[in-house]
Design a protein around this motif. Structure first.
Motif, short mmCIF file in Angstrom:
data_model
loop_
_atom_site.label_atom_id
_atom_site.label_comp_id
_atom_site.label_asym_id
_atom_site.label_seq_id
_atom_site.Cartn_x
_atom_site.Cartn_y
_atom_site.Cartn_z
N VAL A 22 51.00 28.38 42.74
CA VAL A 22 51.14 29.29 43.88
C VAL A 22 50.31 30.53 43.59
CG1 VAL A 22 52.75 30.57 45.32
CG2 VAL A 22 53.46 28.41 44.29
N VAL A 23 49.42 30.85 44.53
CA VAL A 23 48.47 31.94 44.32
C VAL A 23 48.79 33.06 45.30
CG1 VAL A 23 46.02 32.52 44.37
CG2 VAL A 23 46.74 30.22 43.70
N SER A 24 48.98 34.29 44.77
CA SER A 24 49.45 35.38 45.65
C SER A 24 48.63 36.66 45.52
CB SER A 24 50.92 35.69 45.33
OG SER A 24 51.69 34.53 45.31
N SER A 25 47.36 36.56 45.13
CA SER A 25 46.53 37.77 45.09
C SER A 25 45.13 37.42 45.60
CB SER A 25 46.41 38.28 43.66
OG SER A 25 45.61 37.39 42.90
N PRO A 26 44.39 38.42 46.10
CA PRO A 26 43.02 38.13 46.58
C PRO A 26 42.15 37.55 45.47
CG PRO A 26 43.72 40.33 47.28
CD PRO A 26 44.78 39.82 46.35
N ALA A 27 42.29 38.09 44.23
CA ALA A 27 41.44 37.58 43.14
C ALA A 27 41.77 36.11 42.86
CB ALA A 27 41.65 38.43 41.89
N GLY A 28 43.07 35.78 42.88
CA GLY A 28 43.49 34.39 42.65
C GLY A 28 42.96 33.49 43.76
N ALA A 29 43.07 33.96 45.01
CA ALA A 29 42.61 33.16 46.15
C ALA A 29 41.11 32.89 46.02
CB ALA A 29 42.91 33.88 47.46
N GLU A 30 40.36 33.91 45.57
CA GLU A 30 38.92 33.74 45.42
C GLU A 30 38.61 32.66 44.37
OE1 GLU A 30 36.78 37.38 45.13
OE2 GLU A 30 34.85 36.37 44.93
N LEU A 31 39.40 32.67 43.28
CA LEU A 31 39.18 31.67 42.23
C LEU A 31 39.38 30.25 42.77
CD1 LEU A 31 41.04 33.05 39.09
CD2 LEU A 31 38.66 32.32 39.23
N PHE A 32 40.50 30.07 43.50
CA PHE A 32 40.84 28.72 43.95
C PHE A 32 40.03 28.28 45.18
CE2 PHE A 32 44.28 29.56 41.10
CZ PHE A 32 44.71 28.32 40.65
N VAL B 53 41.50 27.01 35.14
CA VAL B 53 41.31 28.19 35.97
C VAL B 53 42.01 29.34 35.27
CG1 VAL B 53 41.72 29.23 38.24
CG2 VAL B 53 41.32 26.77 38.07
N GLU B 54 41.28 30.41 34.97
CA GLU B 54 41.86 31.55 34.27
C GLU B 54 42.58 31.13 32.99
OE1 GLU B 54 40.80 34.75 35.44
OE2 GLU B 54 42.87 35.37 35.76
N GLY C 51 54.18 36.71 38.74
CA GLY C 51 52.74 37.00 38.78
C GLY C 51 51.99 36.27 39.87
N PRO C 52 50.69 36.65 40.01
CA PRO C 52 49.89 36.16 41.14
C PRO C 52 49.46 34.69 41.02
CG PRO C 52 48.59 37.62 39.76
CD PRO C 52 49.97 37.67 39.22
N ILE C 53 49.54 34.12 39.79
CA ILE C 53 49.34 32.66 39.69
C ILE C 53 50.58 32.12 38.99
CG2 ILE C 53 47.91 30.78 38.79
CD1 ILE C 53 45.51 32.59 38.90
N MET C 54 51.29 31.27 39.69
CA MET C 54 52.62 30.85 39.22
C MET C 54 52.65 29.32 39.23
SD MET C 54 55.95 32.33 41.16
CE MET C 54 55.56 31.77 42.78
N PHE C 55 53.36 28.76 38.29
CA PHE C 55 53.45 27.30 38.26
C PHE C 55 54.82 26.84 38.77
CE2 PHE C 55 54.68 23.32 36.21
CZ PHE C 55 53.63 22.51 36.60
N LEU C 56 54.83 25.82 39.59
CA LEU C 56 56.09 25.20 40.03
C LEU C 56 55.96 23.70 39.88
CD1 LEU C 56 56.81 26.95 43.50
CD2 LEU C 56 57.61 27.68 41.25
N ARG C 57 57.10 23.05 39.67
CA ARG C 57 57.06 21.58 39.76
C ARG C 57 57.92 21.20 40.96
NH1 ARG C 57 55.30 17.71 36.81
NH2 ARG C 57 55.12 18.84 34.85
#
Ligand code: HEM
Length: 497
Positions: free
Chosen positions: A78-88, A377-378, A64-70
């Motif tokens: 990791v943000v991979s969509s325009p909506a996600g980028a706008e949020l962050f 966030v979200e 998905g467009p907001i993903m968690f990594l350690r």
């Protein structure tokens, strides 16, 4: 000695494993975005690979467009969509305006005293303002118009000679030398050649800095590994920083010695004057001056050149688009005159070509920021100190946003007014928010001018009968993402002048 290091590393690994378990225990109650399965200790570090932007793009298809990594000890989103980028980058811009500390910033950029890696705060704000007013404002950029015209004219003359002799040229190398000369003239007041930056040469040293700055460095994600330097990156950074320090030190000394004889002030003169006056209102010594000079040198040299190189490669691969652009340039300027900066605003199709190049080949494919506080966030919990990577490369290829996203098709921009300044989260080549690129205007002016001139003055043939669709477009991930292979082509002069 080997047993000593083995013991140290083992103890550190076991200790770290316990810390991570503890961290997991304390954070599992809070909601996290989807995440791939990680490894003990490394977390997801091994998933980054040689081309992190491509690998993270593939993972985003699944998670998905907001993903968690350690990444080692660092939580990352990791943000991979325009909506996600706008949020962050817009809704929570202030909270994410920090940078993750890095070994590269520590060793090469004078302990993060530059703009690009300085922590968010008064120092970063002051330095950014100072550089914008004294180097990157429209007024300053216009003052150097004649210089750009002269340098570009010299490049066209060299290419005309190559055209007469049917020589194959390395376009990227020639354009990098041009943009390097332009930024040196603006910042230092004169050009510097290959012999001025250590034995390796100017271009090689800058390229090495860009490579090292982007290399996933264990020391950045496992702070205790910084001193062990398993990858040998810190050693290389220290060597590079010595070269840069010597070079910048000489420039500052020359400026101090020749202060009286000068009529016009360059950026170095301005910085020295502020330092000497003691009126900066914040700590400001030689280290601060050098760190910002290095930012301008690195920011101003490869960024525009690499973009021109990608654009020209796409145009060579698409002869119909090249023809259409040449027709626009011929219509506006004719065949007896060169394109100048005053013509640029009349060149709509050129702007579509450049936007399409930035879309398919964003030179900063992953934009990295860091949170300054705990926030939600979200509905996801983002702990203070987390890294955020906006995968611009992935957003630019999102089929929900772009029709036929893999296709180089500049006409797509004739219908929509997508801007390049970070207001539209579908297209983010210069980033967005507080940390948006301050060199936007300069970078874009140089890209438009140089590309227009190269395409107006010359047709471009591929060597050894290579067909346009055989041109290799592989990417080389680094601080400024360039072509993996150089663009070799034969210029054929086409004007009457
Ligand atoms: C085609 C040209 C260029 C492109 C595509 C580009 C792209 C970018 C991007 C994506 C960022 C990161 C933004 C973020 O973190 O949100 C950035 C930051 C930066 N750029 Fe550029 N850049 C270009 C030209 C330049 C030039 C010509 C200069 C200066 C001479 C420059 C200086 C900087 C600096 C100092 C930063 C750090 C800003 C900060 O952290 O506050 N760039 N650039």
């Amino acid at each position: 000695m080997a047993w000593f290091w083995t013991t140290v590393i083992s103890v550190v690994i076991v200790f770290h494993w316990f810390v991570q378990k503890l961290l997991n225990l304390t954070t599992t109650k809070k909601k996290q975005p989807p995440s791939p399965k990680g490894l003990p200790i490394l977390g997801h570090f091994h998933l980054l690979g040689k081309n992190p932007h491509q690998n993270l793009h593939r993972l985003a298809q699944k998670y998905g467009p907001i993903m968690f990594l350690r990444l080692g000890m660092v939580p990352a989103f990791v943000v991979s969509s325009p909506a996600g980028a706008e949020l962050f980058l817009k809704t929570h811009d202030l909270s994410f305006a920090n940078r993750h500390p890095s070994q590269a910033a520590e060793h090469i950029s004078y302990g993060s005293r530059n703009i690009a890696s300085a922590p968010y705060g008064p120092y970063w704000r002051n330095m950014r303002k100072l550089s914008t007013v004294n180097l990157l404002s429209n007024i300053k950029i216009n003052q150097f118009q004649a210089m750009r015209k002269g340098e570009l004219g010299a490049l066209v003359n060299r290419l005309r000679r190559a055209s007469d002799n049917r020589e194959i040229v390395d376009v990227g190398k020639m354009v990098t030398t041009l943009t390097g000369d332009m930024i040196c003239m603006m910042v230092f007041g004169r050009k510097y050649g290959d012999s001025d930056l250590g034995d390796k040469g100017f271009k090689a040293v800058i390229e090495e800095a860009l490579d090292i700055a982007a290399a996933p460095n264990l020391g950045d994600y496992f702070p205790f590994m910084g001193t062990i330097d398993l990858q040998g990156l810190t050693r290389r950074m220290k060597q590079l920083s010595k070269i840069f320090d010597g070079f910048l030190g000489k420039i500052i000394d020359n400026h101090v010695q020749n202060k009286q004889e000068k009529e016009t002030q360059d950026f170095v003169d301005t910085m020295i004057a502020i330092m000497d006056s003691g009126e900066a209102g914040f700590e400001f010594d030689h280290r601060h001056v050098k760190a910002v000079l290095l930012d301008m040198l690195i920011g101003g040299t490869d960024t525009s050149a690499v973009t021109v190189n990608w654009a020209l490669a796409e145009l060579i691969r698409h002869p119909q688009i090249m023809k259409k652009l040449q027709q626009e340039l011929d219509k506006v300027v004719g065949m007896d005159e060169y394109i100048e900066e005053s013509h640029l605003d009349k060149l709509d199709y050129l702007n579509f070509v450049i936007k399409e190049t930035f879309r398919l080949h964003p030179i900063v494919p992953l934009i990295g920021h860091k949170t300054m506080e705990d926030l939600t966030v979200e509905n996801f919990h983002v702990p203070k100190g987390s890294s955020v990577f906006v995968n611009v490369w992935s957003i630019h290829k999102d089929p929900n946003v772009w029709e036929d996203p893999e296709k180089f098709w500049p006409e797509r921009f004739s219908e929509t007014n997508v801007d390049l300044q970070g207001r539209d989260f579908r297209l983010l080549p210069f980033g967005s928010g507080r940390r948006v690129c301050p060199g936007y205007q300069l970078g874009l002016t140089v890209v438009r001018l140089v590309l227009a001139r190269l395409v107006h003055c010359f047709d471009w043939e591929l060597p050894n009968g290579m067909l346009p669709n055989e041109l290799d477009m592989a990417e080389h991930f680094r601080f400024v993402m360039s072509r993996e292979k150089p663009l070799m082509a034969i210029p054929v002069y086409r004007l009457h002048k």
